[in-house]
Design a protein around this motif. Sequence first.
Motif, PDB file in Angstrom:
ATOM      1  N   TYR A  13       0.819  -1.213   0.000  1.00 35.85           N
ATOM      2  CA  TYR A  13       0.000   0.000   0.000  1.00 35.85           C
ATOM      3  C   TYR A  13       0.854   1.266   0.000  1.00 35.85           C
ATOM      4  CZ  TYR A  13      -3.663   3.318   1.184  1.00 35.85           C
ATOM      5  OH  TYR A  13      -4.528   4.385   1.167  1.00 35.85           O
ATOM      6  N   GLN A  14       1.959   1.263   0.715  1.00 36.95           N
ATOM      7  CA  GLN A  14       2.788   2.471   0.838  1.00 36.95           C
ATOM      8  C   GLN A  14       3.389   2.909  -0.491  1.00 36.95           C
ATOM      9  OE1 GLN A  14       6.660   1.873   2.762  1.00 36.95           O
ATOM     10  NE2 GLN A  14       6.176  -0.318   2.875  1.00 36.95           N
ATOM     11  N   PHE A  15       3.456   1.979  -1.472  1.00 37.42           N
ATOM     12  CA  PHE A  15       4.047   2.318  -2.765  1.00 37.42           C
ATOM     13  C   PHE A  15       3.004   2.804  -3.768  1.00 37.42           C
ATOM     14  CE2 PHE A  15       6.496  -1.291  -0.978  1.00 37.42           C
ATOM     15  CZ  PHE A  15       7.644  -0.590  -0.662  1.00 37.42           C
ATOM     16  N   ARG A  16       1.753   2.824  -3.354  1.00 39.21           N
ATOM     17  CA  ARG A  16       0.666   3.121  -4.283  1.00 39.21           C
ATOM     18  C   ARG A  16       0.781   4.507  -4.895  1.00 39.21           C
ATOM     19  NH1 ARG A  16      -5.753   2.988  -2.608  1.00 39.21           N
ATOM     20  NH2 ARG A  16      -6.590   3.589  -4.619  1.00 39.21           N
ATOM     21  N   SER A  17       1.112   5.496  -4.069  1.00 39.28           N
ATOM     22  CA  SER A  17       1.177   6.870  -4.573  1.00 39.28           C
ATOM     23  C   SER A  17       2.524   7.523  -4.305  1.00 39.28           C
ATOM     24  CB  SER A  17       0.074   7.715  -3.920  1.00 39.28           C
ATOM     25  OG  SER A  17       0.203   7.686  -2.513  1.00 39.28           O
ATOM     26  N   PHE A  56       8.309  -7.741  -9.249  1.00 38.26           N
ATOM     27  CA  PHE A  56       8.609  -6.430  -9.813  1.00 38.26           C
ATOM     28  C   PHE A  56       7.452  -5.931 -10.687  1.00 38.26           C
ATOM     29  CE2 PHE A  56      13.488  -7.106  -9.546  1.00 38.26           C
ATOM     30  CZ  PHE A  56      13.435  -6.822  -8.185  1.00 38.26           C
ATOM     31  N   GLN A  57       6.839  -6.847 -11.433  1.00 38.76           N
ATOM     32  CA  GLN A  57       5.703  -6.455 -12.270  1.00 38.76           C
ATOM     33  C   GLN A  57       4.536  -5.985 -11.403  1.00 38.76           C
ATOM     34  OE1 GLN A  57       5.096 -10.036 -14.585  1.00 38.76           O
ATOM     35  NE2 GLN A  57       6.270  -9.238 -16.322  1.00 38.76           N
ATOM     36  N   HIS A  58       4.332  -6.654 -10.283  1.00 39.28           N
ATOM     37  CA  HIS A  58       3.251  -6.273  -9.376  1.00 39.28           C
ATOM     38  C   HIS A  58       3.522  -4.885  -8.784  1.00 39.28           C
ATOM     39  CE1 HIS A  58      -0.198  -7.107  -6.846  1.00 39.28           C
ATOM     40  NE2 HIS A  58       0.491  -6.691  -5.787  1.00 39.28           N
ATOM     41  N   LEU A  59       4.761  -4.657  -8.368  1.00 36.49           N
ATOM     42  CA  LEU A  59       5.128  -3.338  -7.843  1.00 36.49           C
ATOM     43  C   LEU A  59       4.957  -2.257  -8.904  1.00 36.49           C
ATOM     44  CD1 LEU A  59       8.299  -4.130  -5.699  1.00 36.49           C
ATOM     45  CD2 LEU A  59       6.254  -2.925  -4.901  1.00 36.49           C
ATOM     46  N   GLY A  60       5.342  -2.584 -10.132  1.00 35.14           N
ATOM     47  CA  GLY A  60       5.211  -1.622 -11.217  1.00 35.14           C
ATOM     48  C   GLY A  60       3.764  -1.267 -11.494  1.00 35.14           C
ATOM     49  N   HIS A  69      -0.749  -4.022 -17.898  1.00 39.30           N
ATOM     50  CA  HIS A  69       0.085  -4.553 -16.820  1.00 39.30           C
ATOM     51  C   HIS A  69      -0.727  -5.145 -15.679  1.00 39.30           C
ATOM     52  CE1 HIS A  69       3.341  -1.437 -18.157  1.00 39.30           C
ATOM     53  NE2 HIS A  69       3.194  -2.436 -19.012  1.00 39.30           N
ATOM     54  N   CYS A  70      -2.036  -5.056 -15.770  1.00 42.30           N
ATOM     55  CA  CYS A  70      -2.896  -5.560 -14.694  1.00 42.30           C
ATOM     56  C   CYS A  70      -2.789  -7.079 -14.602  1.00 42.30           C
ATOM     57  CB  CYS A  70      -4.344  -5.159 -14.961  1.00 42.30           C
ATOM     58  SG  CYS A  70      -5.506  -5.823 -13.748  1.00 42.30           S
ATOM     59  N   PRO A  71      -2.650  -7.633 -13.390  1.00 39.70           N
ATOM     60  CA  PRO A  71      -2.574  -9.097 -13.241  1.00 39.70           C
ATOM     61  C   PRO A  71      -3.804  -9.813 -13.781  1.00 39.70           C
ATOM     62  CG  PRO A  71      -1.915  -7.998 -11.215  1.00 39.70           C
ATOM     63  CD  PRO A  71      -2.474  -6.939 -12.107  1.00 39.70           C
ATOM     64  N   ALA A  72      -4.951  -9.121 -13.796  1.00 44.76           N
ATOM     65  CA  ALA A  72      -6.191  -9.745 -14.264  1.00 44.76           C
ATOM     66  C   ALA A  72      -6.407  -9.581 -15.766  1.00 44.76           C
ATOM     67  CB  ALA A  72      -7.382  -9.154 -13.517  1.00 44.76           C
ATOM     68  N   TYR A  73      -5.521  -8.831 -16.438  1.00 44.23           N
ATOM     69  CA  TYR A  73      -5.696  -8.596 -17.876  1.00 44.23           C
ATOM     70  C   TYR A  73      -5.685  -9.928 -18.632  1.00 44.23           C
ATOM     71  CZ  TYR A  73      -4.943  -6.560 -22.486  1.00 44.23           C
ATOM     72  OH  TYR A  73      -5.063  -6.203 -23.806  1.00 44.23           O
ATOM     73  N   PRO A  74      -6.616 -10.191 -19.555  1.00 44.93           N
ATOM     74  CA  PRO A  74      -7.554  -9.242 -20.160  1.00 44.93           C
ATOM     75  C   PRO A  74      -8.929  -9.221 -19.485  1.00 44.93           C
ATOM     76  CG  PRO A  74      -7.560 -11.268 -21.408  1.00 44.93           C
ATOM     77  CD  PRO A  74      -6.583 -11.478 -20.261  1.00 44.93           C
ATOM     78  N   ASP A  75      -9.034  -9.697 -18.250  1.00 38.07           N
ATOM     79  CA  ASP A  75     -10.326  -9.751 -17.564  1.00 38.07           C
ATOM     80  C   ASP A  75     -10.494  -8.632 -16.552  1.00 38.07           C
ATOM     81  OD1 ASP A  75     -11.083 -12.119 -18.913  1.00 38.07           O
ATOM     82  OD2 ASP A  75      -9.856 -13.307 -17.544  1.00 38.07           O
ATOM     83  N   CYS A  76      -9.699  -7.565 -16.670  1.00 40.82           N
ATOM     84  CA  CYS A  76      -9.819  -6.435 -15.746  1.00 40.82           C
ATOM     85  C   CYS A  76     -11.002  -5.554 -16.162  1.00 40.82           C
ATOM     86  CB  CYS A  76      -8.530  -5.635 -15.700  1.00 40.82           C
ATOM     87  SG  CYS A  76      -8.008  -4.999 -17.305  1.00 40.82           S
ATOM     88  N   THR A  77     -11.349  -4.604 -15.288  1.00 37.41           N
ATOM     89  CA  THR A  77     -12.528  -3.768 -15.525  1.00 37.41           C
ATOM     90  C   THR A  77     -12.429  -2.996 -16.832  1.00 37.41           C
ATOM     91  OG1 THR A  77     -12.838  -3.531 -13.140  1.00 37.41           O
ATOM     92  CG2 THR A  77     -13.957  -1.935 -14.554  1.00 37.41           C
ATOM     93  N   ASP A  78     -11.273  -2.402 -17.128  1.00 34.96           N
ATOM     94  CA  ASP A  78     -11.126  -1.626 -18.359  1.00 34.96           C
ATOM     95  C   ASP A  78     -11.405  -2.482 -19.586  1.00 34.96           C
ATOM     96  OD1 ASP A  78     -10.455   0.457 -16.794  1.00 34.96           O
ATOM     97  OD2 ASP A  78      -8.421   0.715 -17.538  1.00 34.96           O
ATOM     98  N   SER A  79     -10.891  -3.702 -19.580  1.00 37.91           N
ATOM     99  CA  SER A  79     -11.107  -4.596 -20.727  1.00 37.91           C
ATOM    100  C   SER A  79     -12.570  -5.012 -20.825  1.00 37.91           C
ATOM    101  CB  SER A  79     -10.218  -5.834 -20.597  1.00 37.91           C
ATOM    102  OG  SER A  79      -8.858  -5.482 -20.638  1.00 37.91           O
ATOM    103  N   MET A  80     -13.205  -5.197 -19.661  1.00 38.71           N
ATOM    104  CA  MET A  80     -14.618  -5.571 -19.670  1.00 38.71           C
ATOM    105  C   MET A  80     -15.477  -4.475 -20.284  1.00 38.71           C
ATOM    106  SD  MET A  80     -15.078  -7.416 -15.969  1.00 38.71           S
ATOM    107  CE  MET A  80     -14.451  -9.074 -15.677  1.00 38.71           C
ATOM    108  N   VAL A  81     -15.177  -3.221 -19.922  1.00 37.95           N
ATOM    109  CA  VAL A  81     -15.925  -2.106 -20.489  1.00 37.95           C
ATOM    110  C   VAL A  81     -15.720  -2.040 -21.995  1.00 37.95           C
ATOM    111  CG1 VAL A  81     -16.126   0.400 -20.545  1.00 37.95           C
ATOM    112  CG2 VAL A  81     -15.909  -0.767 -18.361  1.00 37.95           C
ATOM    113  N   GLU A  82     -14.480  -2.243 -22.438  1.00 34.30           N
ATOM    114  CA  GLU A  82     -14.207  -2.232 -23.876  1.00 34.30           C
ATOM    115  C   GLU A  82     -14.951  -3.360 -24.574  1.00 34.30           C
ATOM    116  OE1 GLU A  82     -10.341  -3.021 -26.592  1.00 34.30           O
ATOM    117  OE2 GLU A  82     -10.202  -1.329 -25.209  1.00 34.30           O
ATOM    118  N   HIS A  83     -15.051  -4.504 -23.909  1.00 34.87           N
ATOM    119  CA  HIS A  83     -15.787  -5.633 -24.475  1.00 34.87           C
ATOM    120  C   HIS A  83     -17.255  -5.259 -24.655  1.00 34.87           C
ATOM    121  CE1 HIS A  83     -17.187  -9.710 -25.174  1.00 34.87           C
ATOM    122  NE2 HIS A  83     -18.012  -9.597 -24.141  1.00 34.87           N
TER     123      HIS A  83
END
Length: 226
Positions: A13-17, A56-60, A69-83
């Motif tokens: 959490y501390q690395f979020r912003s 490292f990918q998760h931190l990025g 870069h989302c771990p859930a891609y291509p099933d993340c929210t942005d992709s769902m909306v595009e679908h």
Amino acid sequence: FQELLLEKADIFYQFRSSPAGTVTHDDILDITEALSEDGRYKALDRLEADRKLLLFQHLGFIHCPLREHCPAYPDCTDSMVEHLVSRRARNSSWEGDSNTLNIILLGCEDLSGILSSQLYSTLPNSQLQHNGHLFNLELRRISGDVAQPGNAFKTQNFDPQGCICIYSDSSSLEYLRSSLEKALLSNLEQEDRLPFQGLPMLILFQVPYNISSQELIVLQAEGQNL
């Protein structure tokens, strides 16, 4: 291992912003120490390079979240909306001069509210570009009894093109199951008898950071069976 990283969200959490470049070697050691006793971490002992790359990918992604870069891609929210946009664009009943995408967010009050805020904050001016077309996104949250006219999927002022159903635990999943059953029975009584009025439906599981592995597996399976 990815599941472990999501469960230990408090560690990251501390690395979020934090400003760019503030993740130090000592930070990596602290994170590794916090994860090292878990069996899912130890399972990759012989694949240390791959394990480090995933970390490292998760931190990025946490530091600079991009859809690809989302771990859930291509099933993340942005992709769902595009679908949903793609389905909307292919719909033969769609009027060519319409540029509004109406989406229902079905879920308990907190969940639908959080997802609505996330979508609006992600999309500049509530607009989504797809295949050269610019769509204005309109969201309608439903968290009550769908058998009541005020919570109907389709109203006089809102003609939806898709529905995102969101849950995070057994009670919110049960709300979805009950709501979808009511909506389905109501649709089958109508003249066209189209399930869910022909809407594309997406089931979104928002994983709580403190969920156990066993509960995670159960909720994932039950969500897929909706």
